[in-house]
Structure formats: structure tokens, C-alpha cells
Design a protein around this motif. Structure first.
Motif, PDB file in Angstrom:
ATOM      1  N   ILE A   6       0.867  -1.180   0.000  1.00 56.32           N
ATOM      2  CA  ILE A   6       0.000   0.000   0.000  1.00 56.32           C
ATOM      3  C   ILE A   6       0.903   1.229   0.000  1.00 56.32           C
ATOM      4  O   ILE A   6       1.779   1.362   0.853  1.00 56.32           O
ATOM      5  CB  ILE A   6      -0.905   0.046   1.245  1.00 56.32           C
ATOM      6  N   HIS A  32      -4.054  -0.181  -9.333  1.00 56.64           N
ATOM      7  CA  HIS A  32      -5.128   0.025  -8.361  1.00 56.64           C
ATOM      8  C   HIS A  32      -4.916   1.377  -7.686  1.00 56.64           C
ATOM      9  O   HIS A  32      -3.861   1.608  -7.080  1.00 56.64           O
ATOM     10  CB  HIS A  32      -5.125  -1.084  -7.309  1.00 56.64           C
ATOM     11  N   ALA A  34      -6.795   4.049  -5.025  1.00 55.06           N
ATOM     12  CA  ALA A  34      -7.881   4.287  -4.068  1.00 55.06           C
ATOM     13  C   ALA A  34      -7.853   5.748  -3.623  1.00 55.06           C
ATOM     14  O   ALA A  34      -6.791   6.376  -3.582  1.00 55.06           O
ATOM     15  CB  ALA A  34      -7.730   3.362  -2.858  1.00 55.06           C
ATOM     16  N   ILE A  60     -10.739   2.745  -6.843  1.00 53.26           N
ATOM     17  CA  ILE A  60     -11.390   2.292  -5.612  1.00 53.26           C
ATOM     18  C   ILE A  60     -11.817   3.529  -4.819  1.00 53.26           C
ATOM     19  O   ILE A  60     -11.079   4.024  -3.959  1.00 53.26           O
ATOM     20  CB  ILE A  60     -10.445   1.419  -4.769  1.00 53.26           C
ATOM     21  N   CYS A  88     -12.456  -0.371   4.789  1.00 51.35           N
ATOM     22  CA  CYS A  88     -11.483   0.011   3.752  1.00 51.35           C
ATOM     23  C   CYS A  88     -10.177  -0.746   3.936  1.00 51.35           C
ATOM     24  O   CYS A  88      -9.570  -1.216   2.965  1.00 51.35           O
ATOM     25  CB  CYS A  88     -11.222   1.515   3.808  1.00 51.35           C
ATOM     26  N   THR A  89      -9.745  -0.855   5.177  1.00 52.30           N
ATOM     27  CA  THR A  89      -8.507  -1.576   5.480  1.00 52.30           C
ATOM     28  C   THR A  89      -8.595  -3.026   5.019  1.00 52.30           C
ATOM     29  O   THR A  89      -7.672  -3.561   4.392  1.00 52.30           O
ATOM     30  CB  THR A  89      -8.226  -1.534   6.994  1.00 52.30           C
ATOM     31  N   HIS A  91     -10.464  -4.322   2.693  1.00 50.41           N
ATOM     32  CA  HIS A  91     -10.486  -4.433   1.232  1.00 50.41           C
ATOM     33  C   HIS A  91      -9.085  -4.254   0.646  1.00 50.41           C
ATOM     34  O   HIS A  91      -8.654  -5.038  -0.210  1.00 50.41           O
ATOM     35  CB  HIS A  91     -11.433  -3.383   0.652  1.00 50.41           C
ATOM     36  N   LEU A  92      -8.372  -3.228   1.110  1.00 54.22           N
ATOM     37  CA  LEU A  92      -7.031  -2.979   0.586  1.00 54.22           C
ATOM     38  C   LEU A  92      -6.068  -4.099   0.950  1.00 54.22           C
ATOM     39  O   LEU A  92      -5.230  -4.512   0.139  1.00 54.22           O
ATOM     40  CB  LEU A  92      -6.506  -1.640   1.108  1.00 54.22           C
ATOM     41  N   THR A  96      -3.570  -6.643  -1.430  1.00 57.07           N
ATOM     42  CA  THR A  96      -2.127  -6.867  -1.280  1.00 57.07           C
ATOM     43  C   THR A  96      -1.821  -8.330  -1.036  1.00 57.07           C
ATOM     44  O   THR A  96      -0.785  -8.834  -1.474  1.00 57.07           O
ATOM     45  CB  THR A  96      -1.546  -6.017  -0.142  1.00 57.07           C
ATOM     46  N   VAL A 102      -1.298  -1.084  -4.270  1.00 57.38           N
ATOM     47  CA  VAL A 102      -2.383  -0.102  -4.294  1.00 57.38           C
ATOM     48  C   VAL A 102      -1.830   1.269  -3.942  1.00 57.38           C
ATOM     49  O   VAL A 102      -1.120   1.419  -2.941  1.00 57.38           O
ATOM     50  CB  VAL A 102      -3.511  -0.458  -3.294  1.00 57.38           C
ATOM     51  N   VAL A 104      -2.863   4.879  -2.662  1.00 58.59           N
ATOM     52  CA  VAL A 104      -3.931   5.636  -2.022  1.00 58.59           C
ATOM     53  C   VAL A 104      -3.605   7.114  -2.186  1.00 58.59           C
ATOM     54  O   VAL A 104      -2.572   7.594  -1.713  1.00 58.59           O
ATOM     55  CB  VAL A 104      -4.075   5.284  -0.528  1.00 58.59           C
TER      56      VAL A 104
END
Length: 241
Positions: A6, A32, A34, A60, A88-89, A91-92, A96, A102, A104
Motif C-alpha cells: 500500500i 489500483h 484508491a 477504488i 477500507c482496510t 479491502h485494501l 495486497t 495499491v 492511495v
């Protein structure tokens, strides 16, 4: 299996050319992406990167369940946001674990009054997380004024306009240089606090700093303002050669 990472990427105050080289590279290369936004709105972070994302990007959007509908003092406010950030945590982290990186998107700097920090504390220990710092919105605001913010031994205070009026007045009176953020619906209260502190003549409102609609106005001369994208400044006048 490779574990993804992330990346909390600071986008700076609003202009693409004020992003760091690292931020630019990560945003343009991400599959990805977000970002936070209010329901039904595109979101400022997403606006900043318009035209930068690759053609096959998977977006996202993370939509806040509440913004101003419930007072912050209501226990339901924190409960709703806590559940939101936890979701949210999850999903992310799932992405991974499947080997995906991802990005953000974060307005300003990820660790400065931003939503990403609520993900960061939950993600730490679950999956690799990196943070790319960004120019803060307040840096963009005082640069827009064309005047140095602090001199010598000046003390800089950063306040949220959501504080009680008496606290705002006291802290505004006691500091050398001042930044007030999160003005929103608190503009009238902030005006009163600045006046009560005797510093209205020193105060500036900067709207949309580093964006195309940027405007700098003395607080005492401001009539119609856009408080959501406004920052109030009082410049220091400290020691100098």
C-alpha cells in the motif's frame, strides 16, 4: 506468493506540478488507485490526478459514511467512521495479499490531518505500507500570499476551526504566526475569534491554494468565500537581521 504494498501518496496542495517525482511515478504506474471522497462527489484527490492514470486503472473510491450530518460530539460519528476505515482496510489488505500494489491518493501530506493515517494505523502489521510525503496545503497557502510565514524565533500554531470559540480566541492571541484549517461551517465563529484576539487586520484567507481558482483576501475585506478550500493565515513578524 508476492505480497503487494500500500502506497500512501501525498499529492501536494492541488497542482500536478507540485507533486514529487516519486508521487508522479507511482500515480502514473498504478493499476489500483484508491481515494477518499464524499458520496456523490468526485473527490479533490481524484481531481488532482485527472489525466495521469493509466488506461486500465482500477479505481477504488472510498466514500465517507458521514461528514457533517452528525455532530462530531455524537458517539455515532466516531463509530460510523471507525467501521468505515476498518472496512477500507480489509479491502485494501485483501488486494495486497493477492499480490497487488495499491496507491492511495492523499491531498497534501498523508500524515498531516489526512484520512490516510486512519488506514495506516490499521494496516501496519497486516501488509507492507509506504508513505510518500507531499507539500502541505498550508505551504501552498502561505506561498500564495507571497510573504514569509515565520521569522527567527516565531512560534507557528496550527489550529482547526472546529475548536470552541474561546479556545480559538486564546490561541490566536497567544501565537506569533497562525494557520487555521478545516474552516467549513465555522467561518463566522473564526471571524469572531480573530476579532476578539485583536488580529483581524493581520489575517488573510487563502482559497483554493495552488489551484486554478486561487484567491488571497484580507479577512477584514472578505465577503463571499468558499470555506471548504480556505485556510486562514496570520504571518509572523519575528527576529530578522
Amino acid at each position: 506468493m508476492k505480497i503487494g504494498t500500500i502506497h500512501g501518496v501525498g499529492l501536494g496542495p492541488g497542482a500536478q506540478d507540485l507533486m514529487s517525482v516519486r508521487a508522479d511515478r507511482l500515480v502514473r504506474g498504478a493499476r489500483h488507485v484508491a481515494y477518499f471522497r464524499k458520496a456523490g462527489r468526485p473527490g479533490q484527490a481524484r481531481r488532482i490526478v485527472e489525466g495521469m492514470l493509466r488506461g486500465d486503472v482500477i479505481e477504488i473510491p472510498m466514500e465517507y459514511p458521514v461528514t457533517t450530518e452528525i455532530p462530531r460530539s455524537d458517539p455515532r460519528y466516531n463509530e460510523s467512521l471507525s467501521s468505515f476505515y476498518t472496512g477500507c482496510t480489509r479491502h485494501l489488505a485483501t488486494l495486497t495479499q493477492a499480490g497487488e500494489d495499491v496507491v492511495v491518493l492523499c491531498e497534501g501530506d498523508p500524515f498531516f490531518y489526512g484520512s490516510f493515517m486512519h488506514l495506516y494505523t490499521r494496516l501496519s502489521g497486516l501488509t507492507p505500507v509506504t508513505v510518500v510525503p507531499g507539500i502541505t496545503g498550508m505551504s501552498g497557502a502561505w506561498t500564495a500570499c507571497g510573504s514569509p510565514m515565520t521569522w527567527g524565533d516565531d512560534v507557528l500554531t496550527v489550529l482547526m476551526a472546529t475548536l470552541p470559540e474561546e479556545d480559538l480566541t486564546r490561541r490566536i492571541r497567544d501565537t506569533d504566526a497562525l494557520v487555521v484549517m478545516k474552516i467549513g461551517r465555522n467561518l463566522a465563529k473564526l471571524r469572531r475569534a480573530v476579532e476578539a484576539a485583536g488580529r483581524e487586520a493581520e489575517a488573510y484567507l487563502v482559497e483554493y491554494a495552488a489551484m486554478v481558482d486561487q484567491r488571497v483576501t484580507r479577512l477584514c475585506e472578505a465577503d463571499v468565500v468558499t470555506p471548504y478550500f480556505s485556510i486562514l493565515l496570520i504571518h509572523g513578524k519575528g527576529r530578522r537581521p
